[in-house]
Write a protein that holds these residues in place. Structure first.
Motif, PDB file in Angstrom:
ATOM      1  N   ARG A 267       0.933  -1.108  -0.111  1.00 33.98           N
ATOM      2  CA  ARG A 267       0.048   0.063  -0.081  1.00 33.98           C
ATOM      3  C   ARG A 267       0.916   1.335   0.255  1.00 33.98           C
ATOM      4  NH1 ARG A 267      -3.429  -3.734  -0.642  1.00 33.98           N
ATOM      5  NH2 ARG A 267      -5.358  -3.710   0.246  1.00 33.98           N
ATOM      6  N   THR A 268       0.187   2.343  -0.649  1.00 32.67           N
ATOM      7  CA  THR A 268       1.033   3.721  -0.756  1.00 32.67           C
ATOM      8  C   THR A 268       0.887   4.270   0.754  1.00 32.67           C
ATOM      9  OG1 THR A 268      -1.081   4.730  -1.355  1.00 32.67           O
ATOM     10  CG2 THR A 268       0.571   3.950  -2.884  1.00 32.67           C
ATOM     11  N   THR A 269       2.087   5.078   0.841  1.00 35.73           N
ATOM     12  CA  THR A 269       2.026   5.629   2.533  1.00 35.73           C
ATOM     13  C   THR A 269       0.802   6.681   2.646  1.00 35.73           C
ATOM     14  OG1 THR A 269       4.506   5.174   2.546  1.00 35.73           O
ATOM     15  CG2 THR A 269       3.561   6.975   3.963  1.00 35.73           C
ATOM     16  N   ARG A 270       0.329   6.805   3.600  1.00 34.29           N
ATOM     17  CA  ARG A 270      -0.694   7.798   4.014  1.00 34.29           C
ATOM     18  C   ARG A 270      -0.056   8.977   4.738  1.00 34.29           C
ATOM     19  NH1 ARG A 270      -4.547   8.014   0.075  1.00 34.29           N
ATOM     20  NH2 ARG A 270      -4.196   5.734  -1.001  1.00 34.29           N
ATOM     21  N   ARG A 271      -0.559  10.023   4.682  1.00 34.09           N
ATOM     22  CA  ARG A 271      -0.390  11.155   5.515  1.00 34.09           C
ATOM     23  C   ARG A 271      -0.931  10.857   6.983  1.00 34.09           C
ATOM     24  NH1 ARG A 271      -2.477  16.754   2.913  1.00 34.09           N
ATOM     25  NH2 ARG A 271      -1.027  17.548   4.584  1.00 34.09           N
ATOM     26  N   PRO A 272      -0.296  11.046   8.060  1.00 32.03           N
ATOM     27  CA  PRO A 272      -0.830  11.069   9.337  1.00 32.03           C
ATOM     28  C   PRO A 272      -2.092  11.661   9.704  1.00 32.03           C
ATOM     29  CG  PRO A 272       1.660  11.139   9.562  1.00 32.03           C
ATOM     30  CD  PRO A 272       1.087  11.331   8.149  1.00 32.03           C
ATOM     31  N   VAL A 273      -2.982  11.050  10.308  1.00 32.54           N
ATOM     32  CA  VAL A 273      -4.031  12.129  10.643  1.00 32.54           C
ATOM     33  C   VAL A 273      -3.741  13.169  11.313  1.00 32.54           C
ATOM     34  CG1 VAL A 273      -6.114  11.997  12.001  1.00 32.54           C
ATOM     35  CG2 VAL A 273      -5.839   9.836  10.873  1.00 32.54           C
ATOM     36  N   SER A 274      -2.683  13.233  12.206  1.00 31.91           N
ATOM     37  CA  SER A 274      -2.449  14.408  12.799  1.00 31.91           C
ATOM     38  C   SER A 274      -1.967  15.316  11.965  1.00 31.91           C
ATOM     39  CB  SER A 274      -1.103  14.160  13.887  1.00 31.91           C
ATOM     40  OG  SER A 274      -0.163  13.497  13.084  1.00 31.91           O
ATOM     41  N   ASP A 275      -1.490  15.087  10.758  1.00 33.51           N
ATOM     42  CA  ASP A 275      -1.161  16.152   9.882  1.00 33.51           C
ATOM     43  C   ASP A 275      -2.485  16.767   8.993  1.00 33.51           C
ATOM     44  OD1 ASP A 275       1.472  15.681  10.513  1.00 33.51           O
ATOM     45  OD2 ASP A 275       2.094  14.814   8.610  1.00 33.51           O
TER      46      ASP A 275
END
Length: 279
Positions: A267-275
Motif C-alpha cells: 500500500r502507498t504511504t498515507r499522511r498521518p491523521v495528525s497532519d
C-alpha cells in the motif's frame, strides 16, 4: 469538558477517508473538526501545479475522500448529511459533513472491509475481458449529482481513447507511465459532468469513489488514466471526438482483473491523521 468519544470517532472517520484515491497520490485534503461535524478543505500546498493548473485534480481527489468519509461515517453509526460550500472558486472549504447519532449500517462490516481493500493496483491486468454488463453495473453505482459514468464499449471509441492516452503519455516526458497504457481486454469508463467547474470536479470525485468501491467489492481493479485529462489537447479531442461535445470529461478509468490478490500488494504511504485533521 472535551467529548473524548466524539474526538475518537472523528479521527476514525478521517483516517478511513484519507485512504481514498488521489491523483498521483497527492492526498490534497485537510479536515477540521467542529461541533458534530467535519469540514473538508482542499490543501493547496499539495496541488500539482504543473499538471493541474486549474486545481481540477486536487478537488476531484477531495471529492473521493468526501465520499469515503460518508461511507465510513454510515458504517460507524454516524450517518452524515453533506452541506456543500456555496462558492468553491474562492475558499479552500469544500464541504461539511454533519454527523448525527444512529446505528451502524446493515452492511457496516462489508463497507469497512471494502474501504480497507480499495487500492490503486497498477500491475498488468489479466487478458480476461470485463463483460459489458459489469461495466454497466459499475456505471449505475454512481449517484453523485450532475455526474454520469459512461462505459466505452464500441470499438471505435475504445481505439480513439487508446490513441489519446498514448499521445498524452508521449507528451509527459520523464513521467512514469506504469499502469496508464490501455490493453484490448480492459474495460474503459469516462466520468462526465454537466459543467466544468469546481463543484462539478468535486462531484466527479464522489462518483469516482462510488465506482471504485463497487469495483473493489466486485473483485475488479481500477486505474485512473489522468494523463489524457491533464493534457489540454487530448482532453479537448476526447470531449469533441469521443463524447460529441455533449458533456465534460473529468477522468478516464481502466478496469480489469488481477491474477494475484490485493493482499500481496504494498500500500502507498498515507499522511498521518495528525497532519490532516485540524482542531
Amino acid at each position: 469538558m472535551v467529548d473524548t468519544r466524539s474526538i475518537v470517532e472523528t479521527r476514525r472517520i478521517v483516517e478511513l477517508a484519507c485512504a481514498a484515491p488521489s491523483v498521483h497520490n497527492s492526498q490534497p485534503w485537510l479536515w477540521r473538526q467542529g461541533d458534530s461535524c467535519i469540514e473538508l478543505h482542499a490543501d493547496h500546498s499539495r496541488r500539482l501545479h504543473l499538471t493541474d493548473p486549474r486545481g481540477r485534480e486536487m478537488i476531484l481527489s477531495c471529492g473521493a475522500a468526501l465520499h469515503h468519509a460518508r461511507v465510513a461515517a454510515a458504517a460507524l453509526g454516524l450517518p452524515a448529511e453533506v452541506e456543500y460550500a456555496p462558492d468553491l472558486d474562492r475558499p479552500s472549504h469544500l464541504a461539511t459533513l454533519h454527523l448525527r447519532p444512529g446505528e451502524p449500517s446493515a452492511l457496516a462490516a462489508a463497507a469497512l472491509d471494502t474501504l480497507a481493500q480499495r487500492c490503486t493496483d497498477r500491475r498488468r491486468f489479466t487478458a480476461w475481458p470485463v463483460p459489458d454488463e459489469r461495466l454497466a453495473m459499475l456505471a449505475a453505482s454512481a449517484t453523485a449529482a450532475g455526474t454520469q459514468v459512461l462505459p466505452l464499449v464500441d470499438i471505435g471509441s475504445r481505439l480513439r481513447v487508446e490513441l489519446l492516452v498514448n499521445r498524452a503519455l508521449d507528451r509527459q516526458e520523464g513521467r512514469s507511465a506504469q499502469g496508464e497504457h490501455v490493453e484490448g481486454s480492459d474495460g474503459l469508463i469516462v466520468l462526465l459532468t454537466e459543467r466544468d467547474d469546481p463543484r462539478a470536479w468535486l462531484s466527479a470525485g464522489e462518483a469516482l469513489s462510488e465506482v471504485w468501491l463497487a469495483a473493489t467489492a466486485d473483485g475488479l481493479s481500477l486505474v485512473p488514466l489522468s494523463c489524457v485529462i491533464e493534457d489540454d489537447d487530448t482532453r479537448s479531442e476526447l470531449h469533441r471526438e469521443v463524447l460529441g461535445g455533449l458533456a465534460e470529461p473529468q477522468l478516464v478509468v481502466r478496469i480489469g482483473w488481477q491474477q494475484i490478490g490485493r493482499s500481496e500488494l504494498r500500500r502507498t504511504t498515507r499522511r498521518p491523521v495528525s497532519d490532516v485533521l485540524l482542531p
